[in-house]
Every structure is written in structure tokens, then in C-alpha cells.
Design a protein around this motif. Structure first.
Motif, mmCIF file in Angstrom:
data_model
loop_
_atom_site.group_PDB
_atom_site.id
_atom_site.type_symbol
_atom_site.label_atom_id
_atom_site.label_comp_id
_atom_site.label_asym_id
_atom_site.label_seq_id
_atom_site.Cartn_x
_atom_site.Cartn_y
_atom_site.Cartn_z
ATOM 1 N N VAL A 7 0.790 -1.230 0.000
ATOM 2 C CA VAL A 7 0.000 0.000 0.000
ATOM 3 C C VAL A 7 0.827 1.287 0.000
ATOM 4 C CG1 VAL A 7 -2.030 -1.075 1.037
ATOM 5 C CG2 VAL A 7 -0.299 -0.041 2.508
ATOM 6 N N HIS A 8 2.082 1.229 0.403
ATOM 7 C CA HIS A 8 2.873 2.452 0.526
ATOM 8 C C HIS A 8 3.683 2.793 -0.721
ATOM 9 C CE1 HIS A 8 1.644 2.731 4.631
ATOM 10 N NE2 HIS A 8 2.058 1.500 4.851
ATOM 11 N N ASP A 9 3.648 1.954 -1.726
ATOM 12 C CA ASP A 9 4.417 2.156 -2.949
ATOM 13 C C ASP A 9 3.443 2.153 -4.128
ATOM 14 O OD1 ASP A 9 5.868 1.710 -5.338
ATOM 15 O OD2 ASP A 9 7.423 0.567 -4.300
ATOM 16 N N THR A 10 3.229 3.322 -4.721
ATOM 17 C CA THR A 10 2.244 3.459 -5.792
ATOM 18 C C THR A 10 2.511 2.507 -6.947
ATOM 19 O OG1 THR A 10 1.740 5.751 -5.222
ATOM 20 C CG2 THR A 10 1.253 5.067 -7.482
ATOM 21 N N ALA A 11 3.740 2.430 -7.421
ATOM 22 C CA ALA A 11 4.049 1.551 -8.551
ATOM 23 C C ALA A 11 3.775 0.095 -8.190
ATOM 24 C CB ALA A 11 5.500 1.732 -8.993
ATOM 25 N N ALA A 12 4.232 -0.321 -7.020
ATOM 26 C CA ALA A 12 4.008 -1.709 -6.602
ATOM 27 C C ALA A 12 2.518 -1.983 -6.418
ATOM 28 C CB ALA A 12 4.771 -2.001 -5.320
ATOM 29 N N LEU A 13 1.784 -1.020 -5.887
ATOM 30 C CA LEU A 13 0.352 -1.195 -5.677
ATOM 31 C C LEU A 13 -0.383 -1.337 -7.011
ATOM 32 C CD1 LEU A 13 -2.122 -1.383 -3.882
ATOM 33 C CD2 LEU A 13 -2.140 1.129 -3.758
ATOM 34 N N THR A 14 -0.042 -0.504 -7.992
ATOM 35 C CA THR A 14 -0.719 -0.616 -9.288
ATOM 36 C C THR A 14 -0.383 -1.942 -9.967
ATOM 37 O OG1 THR A 14 1.033 0.640 -10.410
ATOM 38 C CG2 THR A 14 -0.915 1.885 -9.662
ATOM 39 N N HIS A 15 0.845 -2.389 -9.836
ATOM 40 C CA HIS A 15 1.211 -3.697 -10.403
ATOM 41 C C HIS A 15 0.471 -4.819 -9.677
ATOM 42 C CE1 HIS A 15 4.095 -2.308 -13.309
ATOM 43 N NE2 HIS A 15 4.764 -1.632 -12.389
ATOM 44 N N LYS A 70 -8.160 1.013 -19.549
ATOM 45 C CA LYS A 70 -7.896 2.439 -19.295
ATOM 46 C C LYS A 70 -6.925 2.601 -18.124
ATOM 47 C CE LYS A 70 -12.344 4.231 -20.890
ATOM 48 N NZ LYS A 70 -13.625 4.805 -20.416
ATOM 49 N N GLU A 71 -7.118 1.789 -17.098
ATOM 50 C CA GLU A 71 -6.193 1.863 -15.962
ATOM 51 C C GLU A 71 -4.799 1.419 -16.374
ATOM 52 O OE1 GLU A 71 -9.092 1.380 -12.081
ATOM 53 O OE2 GLU A 71 -8.092 -0.418 -12.831
ATOM 54 N N GLU A 72 -4.711 0.292 -17.063
ATOM 55 C CA GLU A 72 -3.411 -0.285 -17.412
ATOM 56 C C GLU A 72 -2.629 0.557 -18.413
ATOM 57 O OE1 GLU A 72 -5.171 -4.801 -16.788
ATOM 58 O OE2 GLU A 72 -4.742 -4.090 -18.806
ATOM 59 N N LEU A 73 -3.330 1.168 -19.372
ATOM 60 C CA LEU A 73 -2.651 1.881 -20.458
ATOM 61 C C LEU A 73 -2.525 3.386 -20.217
ATOM 62 C CD1 LEU A 73 -4.296 0.053 -23.485
ATOM 63 C CD2 LEU A 73 -2.038 -0.374 -22.471
ATOM 64 N N ILE A 74 -3.400 3.951 -19.395
ATOM 65 C CA ILE A 74 -3.405 5.409 -19.224
ATOM 66 C C ILE A 74 -3.184 5.807 -17.762
ATOM 67 C CG2 ILE A 74 -4.786 7.513 -19.478
ATOM 68 C CD1 ILE A 74 -6.297 5.930 -21.778
ATOM 69 N N LEU A 75 -4.116 5.416 -16.901
ATOM 70 C CA LEU A 75 -4.088 5.929 -15.534
ATOM 71 C C LEU A 75 -2.909 5.419 -14.720
ATOM 72 C CD1 LEU A 75 -5.302 7.661 -13.322
ATOM 73 C CD2 LEU A 75 -6.787 5.720 -12.731
ATOM 74 N N PHE A 76 -2.699 4.107 -14.673
ATOM 75 C CA PHE A 76 -1.629 3.576 -13.824
ATOM 76 C C PHE A 76 -0.247 4.067 -14.261
ATOM 77 C CE2 PHE A 76 -4.050 -0.373 -12.029
ATOM 78 C CZ PHE A 76 -4.920 0.474 -11.347
ATOM 79 N N PRO A 77 0.056 4.113 -15.564
ATOM 80 C CA PRO A 77 1.356 4.692 -15.939
ATOM 81 C C PRO A 77 1.503 6.148 -15.478
ATOM 82 C CG PRO A 77 0.507 3.386 -17.749
ATOM 83 C CD PRO A 77 -0.603 3.492 -16.728
ATOM 84 N N ALA A 78 0.415 6.916 -15.545
ATOM 85 C CA ALA A 78 0.473 8.308 -15.080
ATOM 86 C C ALA A 78 0.713 8.368 -13.568
ATOM 87 C CB ALA A 78 -0.823 9.037 -15.438
ATOM 88 N N LEU A 79 0.083 7.478 -12.830
ATOM 89 C CA LEU A 79 0.281 7.463 -11.380
ATOM 90 C C LEU A 79 1.697 7.022 -11.036
ATOM 91 C CD1 LEU A 79 -3.114 5.973 -10.105
ATOM 92 C CD2 LEU A 79 -2.482 8.373 -10.501
ATOM 93 N N ARG A 80 2.215 6.049 -11.778
ATOM 94 C CA ARG A 80 3.592 5.594 -11.540
ATOM 95 C C ARG A 80 4.597 6.702 -11.828
ATOM 96 N NH1 ARG A 80 2.037 0.498 -14.898
ATOM 97 N NH2 ARG A 80 0.967 -0.707 -13.294
ATOM 98 N N ALA A 81 4.224 7.614 -12.710
ATOM 99 C CA ALA A 81 5.098 8.744 -13.046
ATOM 100 C C ALA A 81 4.917 9.898 -12.058
ATOM 101 C CB ALA A 81 4.815 9.220 -14.474
ATOM 102 N N ARG A 85 -0.245 16.035 -14.725
ATOM 103 C CA ARG A 85 -1.246 17.099 -14.670
ATOM 104 C C ARG A 85 -2.571 16.601 -15.246
ATOM 105 N NH1 ARG A 85 -1.158 22.733 -17.826
ATOM 106 N NH2 ARG A 85 -2.881 23.672 -16.705
ATOM 107 N N GLY A 86 -3.645 16.891 -14.541
ATOM 108 C CA GLY A 86 -4.977 16.511 -14.988
ATOM 109 C C GLY A 86 -5.376 15.087 -14.649
ATOM 110 N N VAL A 87 -4.559 14.379 -13.860
ATOM 111 C CA VAL A 87 -4.834 12.979 -13.540
ATOM 112 C C VAL A 87 -6.130 12.825 -12.739
ATOM 113 C CG1 VAL A 87 -3.560 12.740 -11.363
ATOM 114 C CG2 VAL A 87 -3.694 10.812 -12.936
ATOM 115 N N MET A 94 -12.824 6.769 -13.310
ATOM 116 C CA MET A 94 -12.700 5.429 -12.733
ATOM 117 C C MET A 94 -13.617 5.275 -11.517
ATOM 118 S SD MET A 94 -10.622 3.821 -14.750
ATOM 119 C CE MET A 94 -11.377 4.818 -16.038
ATOM 120 N N ARG A 95 -13.723 6.331 -10.721
ATOM 121 C CA ARG A 95 -14.633 6.291 -9.566
ATOM 122 C C ARG A 95 -16.080 6.119 -10.036
ATOM 123 N NH1 ARG A 95 -13.024 7.478 -4.459
ATOM 124 N NH2 ARG A 95 -10.975 8.432 -4.124
#
Length: 160
Positions: A7-15, A70-81, A85-87, A94-95
Motif C-alpha cells: 500500500v505504501h508504494d504506488t508503482a508496486a500497488l498498481t502492479h 484504461k487503468e493499465e494503459l493510461i491511468l496507472f502509468p500516469a500514477l507511476r510517473a 497534470r490533470g490525472v 474510474m470512480r
């Protein structure tokens, strides 16, 4: 794979979400829809049968596939980065999808009575409801992870 959630690592959590939940939903839904169609057909004259369940599950296959892509190709890569802006806009989308999925789960519960099996349920009906309960629990856990842990990191305070 461990059930410990990073839960404390965004990249690990999205994976983790992709490997644990997305992959599992892709296996669960088609099998559930097939099994539901079988139960609905065999027990078509039984008023306790989950009439309409297969149609909901088939629709959810398509809707959830679009959502997960959408999460795998757009949102999660943006969160990992770090949250580009605009995320907050794709997060809001998604909500909204999650709200729709929760409405689907409420309808599934209504159709299946919980799910609650009739005392004389056959093996297929029993398997369907057991797998359906597992899917419901998985989808609810998936939604909670995203809505309550992942998304708030990238939303303005008070937006969630």
C-alpha cells in the motif's frame, strides 16, 4: 504470490492490482457467465433461478475490460510517473465506473438473494454461487484499494 498488499508504494500497488485483480476478473467473469447461462437454462422453470444473471455478467465482461485497459494503459502509468497534470479527471471517471460496478453487484445480490442457494440446488448452481461470492469479494476489495488507498494520493484534498 503473496496476499500482502504494497500500500505504501504506488508503482508496486498498481502492479499488484493488475496482477491480483485485473487478471483474476478476466478469468472469473467469462466462467461465471457461462455457468450462469447453464443454470438459468436448466432451471428456467424454477422461480428461484437467477434469471438475468448471465446477461449482467456478460455486460460486465465488456465494461470491466474497457475500465481495466484504461487503468493499465493510461491511468496507472500516469500514477507511476507521479501523477501527471490533470490525472484527477481519469480518476473521477474510474470512480464513476466503480459506482456502476457496485450497482451491478447490488443487482446481482438482488437476483441471487444474497447469493443464497435453495436447499435443493444442484452442483452447478452451488458452484455458481460459490464462485460468484468470490468474484463479489474480489471486486469489492479491488474497488476499495483504488478508491480508498490509491486514488486519494492524487486528488485534491476533499475531492474523494
Amino acid at each position: 504470490m503473496t496476499d500482502e498488499v504494497p500500500v505504501h508504494d504506488t508503482a508496486a500497488l498498481t502492479h499488484h492490482i493488475e496482477a491480483r485483480y485485473h487478471a483474476r476478473h478476466r478469468r472469473q467473469l467469462p466462467a461465471l457467465a457461462d455457468l450462469s447461462e447453464r443454470v438459468e437454462t436448466v432451471h428456467a422453470d424454477d422461480p428461484r433461478a437467477p434469471a438475468g444473471l448471465a446477461a449482467i455478467l456478460r455486460r460486465m465482461i465488456g465494461e470491466m475490460e474497457v475500465h481495466m485497459k484504461k487503468e493499465e494503459l493510461i491511468l496507472f502509468p500516469a500514477l507511476r510517473a507521479g501523477g501527471l497534470r490533470g490525472v484527477e479527471n481519469p480518476i473521477a471517471a474510474m470512480r464513476a465506473d466503480h459506482d456502476h460496478h457496485e450497482n451491478d453487484l447490488a443487482e446481482i445480490r438482488r437476483i441471487t438473494g444474497g447469493p443464497t442457494l435453495p436447499p435443493d440446488a444442484c452442483g452447478s448452481w452451488t458452484r455458481l454461487y460459490a464462485r460468484l461470492e468470490e468474484f463479489i469479494a474480489d471486486l469489492e476489495a479491488h474497488i476499495r484499494l483504488e478508491n480508498d488507498i490509491l486514488f486519494p494520493r492524487f486528488e485534491p484534498q476533499g475531492a474523494a
